[in-house]
Write a protein that holds these residues in place. Structure first.
Motif, mmCIF file in Angstrom:
data_model
loop_
_atom_site.group_PDB
_atom_site.id
_atom_site.type_symbol
_atom_site.label_atom_id
_atom_site.label_comp_id
_atom_site.label_asym_id
_atom_site.label_seq_id
_atom_site.Cartn_x
_atom_site.Cartn_y
_atom_site.Cartn_z
ATOM 1 N N ARG A 100 40.449 9.725 -27.063
ATOM 2 C CA ARG A 100 39.809 9.173 -27.689
ATOM 3 C C ARG A 100 38.675 9.052 -26.444
ATOM 4 O O ARG A 100 38.693 8.007 -25.612
ATOM 5 C CB ARG A 100 39.959 8.345 -28.399
ATOM 6 C CG ARG A 100 40.959 7.883 -29.678
ATOM 7 C CD ARG A 100 40.966 6.803 -30.136
ATOM 8 N NE ARG A 100 42.042 6.667 -31.480
ATOM 9 C CZ ARG A 100 43.123 7.731 -31.208
ATOM 10 N NH1 ARG A 100 43.542 7.155 -30.280
ATOM 11 N NH2 ARG A 100 43.804 7.222 -32.282
ATOM 12 N N HIS A 139 35.211 9.390 -25.173
ATOM 13 C CA HIS A 139 34.409 8.750 -25.588
ATOM 14 C C HIS A 139 34.364 6.912 -25.076
ATOM 15 O O HIS A 139 33.456 6.511 -24.985
ATOM 16 C CB HIS A 139 33.092 9.035 -26.716
ATOM 17 C CG HIS A 139 32.997 10.376 -26.517
ATOM 18 N ND1 HIS A 139 32.290 10.595 -24.623
ATOM 19 C CD2 HIS A 139 33.296 11.803 -27.333
ATOM 20 C CE1 HIS A 139 31.614 12.103 -25.405
ATOM 21 N NE2 HIS A 139 32.388 12.992 -26.600
ATOM 22 N N SER A 140 35.655 6.800 -25.931
ATOM 23 C CA SER A 140 35.498 4.889 -26.360
ATOM 24 C C SER A 140 36.745 4.152 -25.870
ATOM 25 O O SER A 140 37.067 2.405 -25.310
ATOM 26 C CB SER A 140 35.470 5.049 -28.242
ATOM 27 O OG SER A 140 37.508 5.797 -28.264
ATOM 28 N N ALA A 170 31.345 2.885 -22.573
ATOM 29 C CA ALA A 170 31.557 4.353 -21.985
ATOM 30 C C ALA A 170 30.444 2.672 -20.661
ATOM 31 O O ALA A 170 30.744 2.573 -19.239
ATOM 32 C CB ALA A 170 30.047 4.859 -22.027
ATOM 33 N N HIS A 191 37.726 17.520 -22.229
ATOM 34 C CA HIS A 191 37.719 16.155 -22.133
ATOM 35 C C HIS A 191 36.692 14.784 -22.485
ATOM 36 O O HIS A 191 36.224 14.109 -22.415
ATOM 37 C CB HIS A 191 37.999 16.087 -23.876
ATOM 38 C CG HIS A 191 37.978 17.251 -25.017
ATOM 39 N ND1 HIS A 191 37.232 17.740 -25.847
ATOM 40 C CD2 HIS A 191 38.761 18.239 -24.955
ATOM 41 C CE1 HIS A 191 37.510 18.086 -26.833
ATOM 42 N NE2 HIS A 191 39.295 18.985 -26.247
ATOM 43 N N ARG A 192 37.782 14.598 -21.481
ATOM 44 C CA ARG A 192 37.928 12.890 -20.213
ATOM 45 C C ARG A 192 36.461 13.553 -19.460
ATOM 46 O O ARG A 192 36.682 12.201 -18.667
ATOM 47 C CB ARG A 192 38.912 13.261 -19.858
ATOM 48 C CG ARG A 192 40.496 12.703 -20.862
ATOM 49 C CD ARG A 192 42.052 12.581 -19.759
ATOM 50 N NE ARG A 192 41.861 14.191 -19.274
ATOM 51 C CZ ARG A 192 43.112 14.109 -18.256
ATOM 52 N NH1 ARG A 192 44.188 13.403 -18.413
ATOM 53 N NH2 ARG A 192 43.291 15.433 -17.382
ATOM 54 N N PRO A 232 32.471 13.321 -18.319
ATOM 55 C CA PRO A 232 31.214 13.282 -18.977
ATOM 56 C C PRO A 232 30.883 14.088 -18.838
ATOM 57 O O PRO A 232 31.159 14.955 -17.870
ATOM 58 C CB PRO A 232 31.099 11.750 -18.183
ATOM 59 C CG PRO A 232 31.366 11.368 -16.776
ATOM 60 C CD PRO A 232 32.842 11.912 -17.297
ATOM 61 N N TYR A 269 24.678 9.559 -17.050
ATOM 62 C CA TYR A 269 25.214 11.481 -16.803
ATOM 63 C C TYR A 269 25.120 11.362 -14.766
ATOM 64 O O TYR A 269 24.338 11.406 -14.190
ATOM 65 C CB TYR A 269 24.140 12.336 -17.647
ATOM 66 C CG TYR A 269 25.204 12.069 -18.739
ATOM 67 C CD1 TYR A 269 26.333 12.453 -19.603
ATOM 68 C CD2 TYR A 269 23.515 11.843 -19.395
ATOM 69 C CE1 TYR A 269 26.135 11.814 -21.147
ATOM 70 C CE2 TYR A 269 24.303 12.387 -20.761
ATOM 71 C CZ TYR A 269 24.251 11.590 -21.283
ATOM 72 O OH TYR A 269 24.490 12.342 -22.911
#
Length: 1054
Positions: free
Chosen positions: A249, A251-252, A277, A369-370, A372, A402
């Protein structure tokens, strides 16, 4: 020496500005580290710039701060870093960038030195009144460049590179022989063919320009000043720790682990949850952050539903702790950025390409994935589509959603095998270039025409075991880096046994602080991937001079015990350097066949001997193996009584022939000889740990395994209870006994799954310096030993090399000799252990990702709808909100199986247990999950066997992942499949032994036709084809063999 004063303008922790005056001493003799020096400078102890260069390069402060990436190119030679620039990096960029610069200066492959210009009397420049810091720094660097030119009597031109055009105009024509030019002009005039450096310079310049022109509208809150953060941490208002972003997860969900405070505050034992974020506030995975706790009413719990790509490595805490609210906070500051190199992919462009040649700003998607998305400016946007690119983050302003970065180099097209392997290495911080010529020149020469021979002086100094002891090694098939060998013999008319463990004497060939030693220390370990390996030491050592190969003389470090022949109690122990000649180089399967009385076992060393001599020597070897087995059983029983754990992991083993080619890939089958060798190695490691700790109580390198936190056992305890077993986790002895009792006669996989859960709950064993831990912290929980270290694998582990040096020093102390410089300080040793621990974790993760890569390659080309090899039996080992986690024993795969899909449909079980998707509802219980649909209610319980279909879910920007989907709520192949597999284990082991012997025979036949070390082995230390992808199908076919028919054929041919 001249005394002067240095004025510093500092700021206190409360924000108060202070003016500090310190004494500053100047010297007229400061090392210049130039090979052209005529002034007798003391240039010892550091690399010296070669005298055959056309010029020396002195970068100013701004170039070192912003363009260090360009300065790291090896083609850029003769670089002089000033003390002024290095201090600026430390103060402005932080510890991580400063360590990069330190490592660059230490690297012998780069021709660069550090010049202490602020201590040199004739290059020191006091800051003038009204002069800005930037102007003063530029003047200091220019004066250092002028000093170099004059110091070398004009024999070498000096080029100062800067991005300050005013400095170019001011200093460019002041002194002949000292040139001041821009970085771009330097690259164009001196390195015109180094395209990669030109592209990197353009990327960094573009990123810096865009940083200056960014809008001021805030997307995130500003980080608090350092003094406010420090005061808040001391008062307890803020919590400092390392940010860990959830793999599933990203993004959250993230968490901050604060080990120091968790011991004082039970609420923080699980860390602090950071949701979303905005609350993460520009912090990146791995950063050291400061968080402010939210009110208790806003605390949340972790989400326990399955997510896409979730594997079996979930949180150790189990779901019980995940569901309840936990401390939740928001990031208010980032004291330390731990940015690294990231592999990204530029997504396919939508629409026609732009006509402008200006740099385009693209959002690149990181492979991890971790991390950004990273905004990168490039003029090669079209060419980089579908490619993996290495980028570095430059900044993340509060006005940007970003982070901004620049590209460093292109790895290749996404999806290609070599590109994906390099991605795995970079993502884990593994840097393994070919060994340099300078490193190889330090080592002894050895070739078939002129083989290396032992030194007569060493023969006189060592205990010679070549004629008195039967020495042999037992390793995987085709092993060349033979670290260890064993010996056993009777003494005193049979009343005593002498057990010997003999380890390659790497420290004899690798001198401390030599180039080879520095490289080995940097690598810290040999990296084993699925289809290759990257050695810690050059092949001339790892596969030849240090390796205890059969039939050749080798140096060794030995531990030898005299044991009572009946009780096996230790009567005497001896440590020292020896000279050995291994009589037999056995592999595990052959040794097990000899122990099992296999008359057909072929020992290569006995080929061509007379039958009588063969029988006599075979009986001697078999007797030694049987004695070793008896000793090992006794040693294991001793540790079992102390609470040693027998844990279980998921391991697929690749068999290699003598040329390092992979000949087979099979799930690891336990043989008793594995345990025999392991127990002897554990015994040696334990006794060496005792020796070096007693000799150097505060400077010994040991390995400890801390007891796991009891909360981590929650999933194990609950899962065992669901099957009717009670697991006591209070001590390692209680846990070991509980696991021994938790056996289901109908399903042996239950016990295996419980042991896998116990393994997942364990903390990781780590190296440490004894000076930083109390003695009660030395304990090794898993092995149940009070002291332990690693001594037995110095060819592939740098920790073992350090331990060898400590043991040599301890022996010297016993003999009344000076141990020399072999004993490092406690601080230096702790820094070494921290580095080794980090590299070990990286190695383990890279090996895991490499195995997953080849698993995906195997299934990617298969149609899951028609290929039965994509259908397998799976065992449920964890229940989640919307599905289950399963283990597929046949392929060693863990992963999620969804009971509810994105469309809201649930798994419904029809006739014969076949599953299909239907509208319905899913409900989770403690030990099972149920779905309700028009077909009725379907139940999936812990440890149930179900049939799953394995396919590959490909993503453009990330690694491919296996996807598991339930196809039948029954075991694959019928209810008896699991029991048949258990009964057929011994037959499968015999088949593995047979295949290993055939492969060994084929390898011996090819030996005469092949060079001992291939070009790939010499240059890159990696194996050649066939790779694992071409062998996974053979594994599948082996697993599907009809064991009963195979045994009948074997009986008929016997």
């Amino acid at each position: 020496m001249k005394k002067t004063e240095k004025i510093l303008h500092l700021k206190s922790c409360r924000g108060r500005k202070m003016r500090v005056v310190r004494e500053h001493y100047l010297r007229d003799r400061v090392p210049c580290y130039s090979g052209l020096c005529q002034a007798d400078c003391d240039n010892t102890g550091a690399p010296v710039l070669p005298g055959d260069l056309t010029h020396y390069v002195v970068p100013d402060v701004g170039v070192v701060l912003d363009y260090l990436d360009v300065l790291e190119f090896r083609e850029l030679q003769g670089v002089v870093f000033t003390q002024t620039a290095c201090q600026a990096v430390q103060h402005v960029k932080g510890r991580r960038q400063f360590n990069r610069l330190r490592n660059l200066l230490k690297d012998p492959r780069h021709d660069c030195v550090l010049f202490a210009n602020e201590f040199q009397q004739y290059s020191y420049c006091p800051r003038e009144k009204g002069e800005s810091q930037e102007e003063w720094q530029t003047r200091c660097v220019y004066c250092a460049a002028v000093w170099y030119y004059n110091h070398l009597a004009g024999m070498k031109d000096v080029v100062m590179i800067t991005e300050d055009q005013e400095a170019v105009a001011r200093y460019g024509s002041l002194n002949s022989g000292v040139y001041v030019i821009s970085v771009q002009d330097f690259l164009v005039n001196f390195l015109p063919e180094l395209t990669a450096a030109h592209e990197l310079y353009a990327a960094v310049s573009q990123a810096l320009q865009e940083k200056e022109s960014e809008v001021t509208e805030k997307e995130y809150a500003e980080h608090l000043p350092a003094e406010v953060l420090e005061a808040g941490i001391k008062s307890g208002r803020y919590v400092q720790g390392t940010l860990t972003v959830s793999k599933h997860r990203a993004h959250s969900e993230a968490s901050v682990t604060a080990e120091a405070l968790s011991n004082k505050n039970s609420d923080l034992s699980w860390g602090v949850l950071v949701c979303g974020a905005k609350n993460r506030n520009r912090a990146v995975h791995g950063d050291v952050v400061v968080v402010e706790l939210l009110p208790r009413s806003e605390w949340r719990g972790r989400d326990t539903a399955l997510t896409e790509g979730q594997g079996g490595g979930g949180d150790k805490s189990g779901e019980g702790a995940d569901r309840k609210p936990m401390p939740t906070g928001r990031v208010v500051g980032v004291p330390q950025r731990n940015w690294r190199d990231y592999v990204v992919t530029f997504p396919p462009r939508e629409g026609p390409p732009p006509q402008s040649r200006n740099a385009q700003r693209l959002l690149a998607v990181p492979w991890d994935h971790r991390i950004p998305k990273i905004r990168v400016s490039t003029q090669r946007a079209d060419a980089l589509q579908d490619h993996r690119v290495v980028v570095r983050i430059d900044s993340w302003e509060s006005s940007s959603l970003y982070p901004s970065g620049h590209s460093v180099r292109v790895l290749g097209r996404a999806g290609e095998l070599e590109t994906e392997v390099q991605t795995i290495l970079i993502e884990n911080g593994i840097h393994v270039p070919p060994f340099s010529d300078a490193q190889l020149r330090e080592l002894p020469a050895s070739s078939p025409e002129s083989p290396w021979a032992v030194d007569p002086a060493q023969v006189a100094q060592r205990r010679d075991l070549r004629r008195s002891h039967l020495v042999f090694s037992i390793d995987p098939l085709g092993c060349e880096d033979v670290d260890d060998a064993l010996s056993v013999r009777s003494l005193a008319g049979g009343t005593l046994l002498e057990l010997g463990v003999h380890i390659a004497d790497v420290s004899h060939f690798v001198a401390e602080d030599s180039l080879t030693d520095l490289e080995a220390r940097a690598r810290a370990t040999t990296y084993y991937l699925a289809d290759r390996r990257y050695d810690m030491l050059p092949a001339v050592l790892s596969a030849d001079l240090c390796s205890l190969l059969g039939g050749v003389d080798r140096y060794a470090m030995s531990v030898m015990w005299e044991l009572d022949a009946q009780t096996l109690a230790v009567e005497k122990v001896w440590y020292g350097r020896t000279l050995v000649r291994s009589s037999y180089q056995l592999h595990y399967e052959l040794a097990q066949a000899l122990l099992d009385g296999g008359g057909a076992a072929v020992v290569p060393e006995l080929d061509g001997l007379a039958p009588e001599e063969t029988d006599a020597r075979l009986a001697e070897l078999t007797g030694a193996l049987e004695t070793l087995t008896r000793v090992a059983r006794h040693l294991r029983a001793q540790r079992d009584r102390g609470g040693a754990l027998e844990l279980e992991g998921v391991e697929v083993r690749a068999q290699l022939d003598e040329q390092r080619n992979i000949t087979a890939l099979v799930p690891r089958q336990p043989l008793e000889v594995h345990e025999t060798v392991a127990e002897c190695m554990i015994y040696a490691n334990h006794w060496v740990a005792r020796k070096i700790q007693e000799a150097f109580p505060h400077q010994a390198l040991l390995r400890r395994h801390p007891p796991p936190r009891q909360e981590f056992f929650s999933q194990l305890v609950e899962s065992a209870a669901a099957r009717g077993f009670t697991v006591d986790t209070r001590t390692n002895k209680a846990l070991a006994d509980s696991l021994d009792r938790a056996v289901d006669p109908q399903d042996p996989l239950v016990n295996r799954m419980l042991r896998i859960m116990a393994t997942s709950a364990m903390s990781q064993a780590v190296y440490f310096s004894t000076g930083l831990q109390s003695q009660d912290q030395f304990y090794h929980y898993g092995l149940a030993l009070d002291r332990y270290t690693h001594f037995t694998s110095p060819i592939r582990r740098y920790a073992d090399v350090v331990v060898h040096r400590l043991l040599t020093a301890a022996i010297a102390v016993d003999e009344g000799r000076d141990p020399g410089g072999a004993v490092a300080s406690n601080k230096d040793l702790e820094e070494t252990t921290r580095h080794i621990n980090n590299k070990n974790r990286a190695s383990q993760q890279a090996q895991k990702l490499s195995t997953e890569l080849f698993q995906c390659l195997y299934f990617k080309e298969r149609d899951p709808q028609s290929d039965q090899r994509c259908v397998a039996d799976a065992v449920i080992y964890s229940i989640r909100d919307n599905g289950v986690l399963v283990f597929v024993p046949e392929y060693g795969v863990k992963g999620p199986v969804y009971m509810k899909n994105r469309e809201g449909q649930v798994v419904a079980t029809g006739e014969g247990g076949l599953c299909e998707w239907q509208d319905g509802a899913v409900r989770r219980h403690s030990d099972y999950i149920s779905t309700t649909s028009s077909c009725g209610t379907s139940t999936f319980r812990l440890f149930d066997h179900i049939t799953v279909c394995v396919s590959v879910r490909s993503t453009h920007c990330h690694a491919d992942a296996l996807h598991l989907e339930v196809v039948r709520n029954r075991p694959h192949g019928g209810a008896e499949a699991g029991r048949r597999g258990a009964q057929g284990r011994s037959q499968l082991v015999q088949e593995v032994v047979r295949l290993a012997e055939e492969a060994s025979q084929q390898a011996r036949e090819k030996e005469a036709r092949r060079p001992k070390l291939s070009r790939e082995e010499r240059e890159f230390s990696q194996s050649k084809t066939p790779n694992l992808y071409s062998l996974l199908e053979e594994v599948r076919e082996l697993a599907l063999l009809d064991l009963e028919a195979m045994s009948r054929v074997a009986a008929a041919t016997a």
